[in-house]
Structures are given as structure tokens and as C-alpha cells.
Design an enzyme around this catalytic site. Structure first.
Site, PDB file in Angstrom:
ATOM      1  N   GLU A  47       0.859  -1.182   0.000  1.00 41.89           N
ATOM      2  CA  GLU A  47       0.000   0.000   0.000  1.00 41.89           C
ATOM      3  C   GLU A  47       0.893   1.228   0.000  1.00 41.89           C
ATOM      4  O   GLU A  47       1.762   1.354   0.861  1.00 41.89           O
ATOM      5  CB  GLU A  47      -0.856   0.044   1.266  1.00 41.89           C
ATOM      6  CG  GLU A  47      -2.019  -0.912   1.276  1.00 41.89           C
ATOM      7  CD  GLU A  47      -2.845  -0.733   2.562  1.00 41.89           C
ATOM      8  OE1 GLU A  47      -2.571   0.186   3.351  1.00 41.89           O
ATOM      9  OE2 GLU A  47      -3.758  -1.539   2.750  1.00 41.89           O
ATOM     10  N   GLU A  58      -5.507   9.267  10.083  1.00 42.21           N
ATOM     11  CA  GLU A  58      -4.138   8.882  10.433  1.00 42.21           C
ATOM     12  C   GLU A  58      -3.769   9.363  11.829  1.00 42.21           C
ATOM     13  O   GLU A  58      -4.105  10.474  12.225  1.00 42.21           O
ATOM     14  CB  GLU A  58      -3.133   9.464   9.435  1.00 42.21           C
ATOM     15  CG  GLU A  58      -3.467   9.273   7.966  1.00 42.21           C
ATOM     16  CD  GLU A  58      -3.620   7.830   7.509  1.00 42.21           C
ATOM     17  OE1 GLU A  58      -3.186   6.927   8.243  1.00 42.21           O
ATOM     18  OE2 GLU A  58      -4.187   7.615   6.430  1.00 42.21           O
TER      19      GLU A  58
END
Lengths: 259, 388
Positions: A47, A58
Site C-alpha cells: 500500500e 491517520e
């Protein structure tokens, strides 16, 4: 490509090792070297995060990495060139992971064209809900595979709808929280994975907050693969990142790959 | 069309972890908004706690000074806590109680939404955490102290540009982590569905009152309504009840920053279509889709996006959006203070500044400015600006 990868893994009774890195982090050279280290270690899929100014899912480690790359004048085209080069030496599927606004800029069509040109295999868009059917249809029309996120808060009766766009696999988010958190409730994860299995045969990969072999061992007989993100990204701006990466990932790989 | 859209704008672009909470809020809101018990509770708070209805005031000296149309102020600045923001926080706090959530989080830019959230949380006995960008903490020191005085916690945000958008990012991260016991009171008509609708509806009390007051005091509907637009909640609230009254011109005023070469924060005037904080709308962004660092003398307008319904009203040309620069807003700030004895918020001063640009309107016309907030919070920064 991604679907086939999981079919092959299943046929050999193997689990997928899926590292996450941030494009051009901490710079283009280390990013390039890292892709080859991951290939060498046996990554089944990589990824690649597209740095975004406002990465709301995040945690601090990946958010800082995104901001640092952007502050160094990130250029998507140059990062895609690195991937294109890598793909000429490797058949590991590459998934671009990020936020909707990166994928529709300057337009969805232009973005897809660039990605296809760089031999990108799939997309994972953190904030794109399954109800945006037109966008998912455009991915199918262009033979871009994609990954569907399912969360511990997703109601069981929604799972069918969530996968109605025909994703390559399901990425089950291990916990309530951002990437890199440590808030995993083992029983809840196991119950959720079982609930998903009851509804679909799609592969189910686990991620968010995974960083040591003992976690892998806990979930190994239940999930089809494991994403290691923050713990990888954290090593990349240190001295000798490739050495540290190998040292860190080797026991994790052993846990994922050994019978 | 997908749910939660206004034309091409809106939607719910959020991490999957939050989609259940948004659906839950949507369902609760739809089943509650017309519930008699809920309405009674809300109206009681509006009347005796917020101090509604807010007056429609004829600004006589301003009218003479402008020498054109009659100028009226819808006095949202007289609400408890000094701005329109409390209309929304009171409503959402009642919803949070019905959701069984005891913890509230909110983001704030100018600090007004933080104060309005901390205020109702104190009254309704809810735990309250406010995320605020470090830059805004410095320029809105008084509001930070107010929020703390009200018993809430202020968490400084130092990532990104350390302003409102980063405070929103941190709020979303908190919500993803604590979604089971926490309600997020978004402070503007931004964010994923159903927030743009919920926040608009709670703010629409101002527009509903204005309609009634205009008929009584002016004898007709106003010819024009002017309101400042950052995220756009005061504007959406005062515009919404007039959308079908096509003879009423709706003017949204965005912050242009220092001058025409400055980046500013005028997302509709200068932006392009993108996705930010859960909604597809007009945003200020780079070619590769990263969000730009905006600027404005007004912390409350300093945001790189805008509520999706404003983007829609712009697209269908039901409302017009104009830019006002810092200096123009500052002169309106002094003008309203000296002519009317009303010190406006710097956000509101942007709307007032547009009164200098009305051109063809004359004394047969009536123009209403939504006085979204009072200027106490801005005195310190205006004082410092004057010293420069």
C-alpha cells in the site's frame, strides 16, 4: 491481479503480508529502496499512501509523514514514476491509499489515467463511502481494483451493502481510532471477522495498530492478511532505514508466513 | 442522487468507523426535530436561556450615512454568548442527550463555537472538550479563557496550519476513537451529512424570526439579506427560510484576506470543487488536491471550505457570493461602532462592509445585515493590528 493474488495465497494456505509506506517518504531515494526491501522480504501487496494535507484517519506518525513529504514539494507524478519502474521489476500488486480529494484532483479521469500508466493495481480510499456508486463504477470500467474498509462500528446488516461494489478484498479496521492506535479488543475483532465470513467469501485483511508478532499470532487463523503501517513508516526517516526495516519486519513475516 | 446531497454538493465522505454514528444522528434528528417534547424544550432554551427572539433593529444613522436603502440589523450578536453559534449548540446538545452520549467534542476557530458549546455543556451537565488551533488560541485568548471558565478542556492543535481546519481534523480523530460515548457538535453547515442540514435547521430560527419581524416592522419582506460566510452557518440560517422568496436577494460575503493577490479564504469565489471534512463542496486547493493555507483577519472566516448548500445556492444562482478584504472589514468595524454604538465581530464586519457597495438600491429598498456576532472577542486583535 489483487483477487488472483489472494486466490493463490489461499490455494497455498498462506496469509498476506501487506506493508504500508508513504509515497516519497522521507525522500524519493529511501522510498525507492524501501519498495525493493519490501519485495525482497516477501511483501504480497504494497500500500502506498498518497500524502494529503488533512489525513483525518491517520495517527501522528503517518500524519507527520504526509506533512513532511508535502513540505518537501511532493510531486505525485515523480512518485508514480518510481512505482512504474518498480513494477517493471516486480509483479507485487500496488495499491494507492489515500483520501478522496487526492483521487479526484485534477479529475477522477486524469488520476486514473496516471495510475494506469504507472501500472497501479488498486485503490483504497479511506473516506469514500460505498454509496458513491458512480465513482466505484468508474474504477471497474477502468479495471482498477479497490478495497472496502469495514469498521468495528459497521452494523452487521450493513456488511452486504458495504461490499455491493465488488471489492477485491475487505480491510477490517481492528479498532476505533486512527492508524497506529493501541485500542484493539481481541474478542470484538474475532466476532466481527466471523460475522463478515458469514456474509461473504471475500478475503478479510486486518489492519490499524498492528506492530508485533504476538498480535499476528492471535489473529492468524482468522484473517487472510495483515497490514503493517505506522510501525513501518516510523522507521523510514531514521538512520539506516533498510537495515532497521528488515530487522523489524523479519519476525513479523515469520509469524505471518510460518505454518 | 445519493442521500445528503444539495444538487452536486454534500455527501458523507468519512472513514467507515464514523458512518454508523452519522446514520444514527440522521435517524434521531429526523424522528426528533418535530417532536413536541423536543420542540418545547428547545424553544424554552431559545427564549429564556439564549434570549430569543433577537431584535430586528433599524440602523438609522447607518442608513443616513449610506444614503441609499434602509439598513436593518438582525441582532444575533445579542444572543447569550454573543453570536449565532448558540442556536446550533443548544439544539445539538439536546440531541446528544437523546443519543445517550455524555461527552461532547467540538472544534473552534474564533472561539465562539467553543464558548457556545462549553456553555450549553455546563448547563446540561455534559463533559466538553474543545479542539482549537494554536494560531487561533493566540489570537482569541479571551475566548480560550472563557471556555476554560465554563469548565471545558481546550486542546491546542499544532499540526498542519494550526487553525480551524486542523482543529476539525483533530476533532474527527477524537470522534473516530471515542464514537461510542461522544457526540461531535460541528459548528458550521460543513461536514458530512446530516450536519449541514442539522446545523442549518437550528440556525434557521434567525431567518424565521426575521421573516415575521420584517412583515411587522417593514411591512414587507426585505429586498436583500447580507451575511458573512466562513463555513456559512449564520448565512445559511438567515437565508434558508427565504429561499423560495425569489425577490429577496441573498448575498454571502466571503473573506478575501489582505488584498486581491492574497490567498484569502473565499472558497466559493476563488475555490474549485473538492472534498474536505466529509463533504463535496467548493474548497481552496492546489492542483494535486491538497488544502491551502488560508488567511483572513477574521478567525471565524479563515477556513478553506464552505458548507455544501452554499456551493449549491451559488451554482443555481439563488445566492450571490462576494469578497470583502481585511481593510474594508476593519473600517466597517469602526463605522458600526461609532454610528450605531454596536461593536461587530470581525466576521460580521465583512457583511457590513458590503453596504458600501450597494449601488442602485434606494430608500424604497430594505436591506438586512445578519449581525452574526459581537466584537468583544476581536478587540485585542484589532488593537494589535492598529499598532502595526
Amino acid at each position: 491481479m489483487i483477487k488472483n493474488k489472494f486466490l493463490n495465497l489461499a490455494a497455498n494456505q498462506k496469509k498476506a503480508f501487506i506493508p504500508y509506506v508513504v509515497a516519497n517518504y522521507p525522500n524519493q531515494d529511501v522510498f525507492t529502496e524501501t519498495l525493493y526491501t519490501l519485495k525482497d522480504l516477501g511483501a504480497d501487496l504494497i500500500e502506498v499512501g498518497i500524502p494529503f494535507s488533512d489525513p483525518i484517519a491517520e495517527g501522528k506518525i503517518i500524519e507527520s509523514a504526509h506533512h513532511e513529504v508535502l513540505n518537501n514539494n511532493f510531486n505525485l507524478v515523480s512518485a508514480l514514476d518510481v512505482i512504474k519502474n518498480f513494477k517493471s521489476n516486480s509483479d507485487i500488486p500496488i495499491v494507492l491509499m489515500g483520501y478522496t480529494n487526492s483521487f479526484i484532483s485534477p479529475s477522477l479521469e486524469v488520476f486514473i489515467e496516471r495510475a494506469k500508466d504507472s501500472l497501479i493495481d488498486g485503490f483504497l480510499i479511506v473516506d469514500l463511502p460505498y454509496v458513491e456508486k458512480d465513482i466505484y463504477k468508474t474504477f471497474h470500467d477502468n479495471e482498477i481494483e479497490f478495497i472496502q474498509l469495514i469498521a468495528p462500528t459497521t452494523p452487521l446488516n450493513e456488511i452486504k451493502s458495504c461490499i455491493s461494489n465488488n471489492p477485491a478484498f475487505i480491510y477490517f479496521i481492528s479498532q476505533r481510532g486512527v492508524t497506529g492506535s493501541s485500542n484493539i479488543n481481541k474478542n470484538e475483532v474475532l466476532d466481527n471477522i466471523q460475522a463478515i465470513r458469514n456474509k461473504t467469501n471475500l478475503p478479510v485483511v486486518l489492519g490499524f495498530g498492528l506492530k508485533d508478532p504476538s498480535q499476528i499470532n492471535e489473529f492468524k487463523s482468522h484473517a487472510d492478511g495483515f497490514v503493517i503501517g505506522s510501525a513501518v513508516v516510523e522507521l523510514l526517516n531514521q538512520d539506516n532505514p533498510q537495515v532497521k526495516l528488515r530487522k523489524f519486519l523479519t519476525p513479523i513475516l515469520t509469524a505471518i508466513k510460518n505454518e | 442522487m445519493n442521500k445528503g446531497y444539495f444538487g452536486n454538493f454534500g455527501g458523507l465522505f468519512i472513514p467507515e468507523t464514523l458512518s454508523y454514528a452519522l446514520r444514527e444522528l440522521d435517524e434521531l434528528y429526523n424522528s426528533t426535530k418535530d417532536d413536541v417534547v423536543f420542540r418545547t424544550e428547545l424553544e424554552e432554551l431559545y427564549k429564556n436561556y439564549v434570549g430569543r427572539p433577537s431584535p430586528l433593529y433599524f440602523a438609522e444613522k447607518y442608513t443616513t450615512n449610506i444614503g441609499g436603502p434602509n439598513i436593518w440589523f438582525k441582532r444575533e450578536d445579542l444572543n447569550h454568548t454573543g453570536a449565532h453559534k448558540i442556536n446550533n449548540t443548544v439544539g445539538q446538545a439536546l440531541l446528544a442527550k437523546r443519543l445517550g452520549k455524555k461527552r461532547i467534542i467540538a472544534e473552534t476557530g474564533a472561539g465562539q463555537h467553543g464558548v457556545a458549546t462549553a456553555t450549553i455543556c455546563a448547563k446540561l451537565d455534559l463533559d466538553c472538550t474543545i479542539y482549537m488551533g494554536q494560531t487561533d488560541i493566540v489570537r482569541q485568548e479571551l475566548n480560550v479563557f472563557k471556555i476554560k471558565t465554563l469548565g471545558a478542556e481546550v486542546i491546542p492543535v499544532t499540526s498542519g496550519t494550526s487553525t480551524l481546519k486542523d482543529a476539525l481534523n483533530e476533532s474527527i480523530r477524537d470522534w473516530v476513537t471515542n464514537v461510542d460515548n461522544t457526540h461531535y457538535i460541528i459548528g458550521s453547515v460543513t461536514g458530512p451529512h446530516p450536519y449541514p442540514t442539522v446545523v442549518r435547521d437550528f440556525n434557521a430560527i434567525a431567518g424565521q424570526e426575521l421573516k415575521h419581524q420584517a412583515k411587522n416592522q417593514i411591512g414587507k419582506l426585505p429586498d436583500m439579506i447580507i451575511a458573512c460566510v466562513g463555513g456559512g452557518s449564520n448565512a445559511m440560517g438567515v437565508f434558508y427560510p427565504f429561499i423560495d422568496d425569489v425577490d429577496v436577494q441573498l448575498i454571502g460575503i466571503e473573506a478575501g484576506g489582505k488584498n486581491s493577490s492574497d490567498i484569502g479564504s473565499a472558497s466559493i469565489s476563488d475555490g474549485s470543487i473538492g472534498v474536505l471534512h466529509g463533504a463535496k463542496t467548493k474548497i481552496l486547493q492546489s492542483e494535486d488536491g491538497n488544502i491551502m493555507e488560508t488567511s483572513s483577519i477574521s478567525a471565524g472566516l479563515d477556513y478553506p471550505g464552505v458548507g455544501p448548500e452554499h456551493a449549491y445556492l451559488d451554482e443555481i444562482k439563488r445566492a450571490e457570493y462576494k469578497k470583502i478584504y481585511d481593510e474594508e472589514a476593519l473600517s466597517a468595524f469602526y463605522k458600526a461602532s461609532r454610528l450605531e454604538g454596536i461593536i461587530p465581530a470581525l466576521e460580521t464586519a465583512h457583511a457590513l462592509a458590503y453596504l458600501e457597495k450597494l449601488g442602485s438600491l434606494d430608500s424604497s429598498n430594505d436591506v438586512v445585515v445578519n449581525m452574526s456576532g459581537r466584537g468583544d472577542k476581536d478587540l485585542y486583535s484589532v488593537m494589535n493590528n492598529d499598532k502595526k
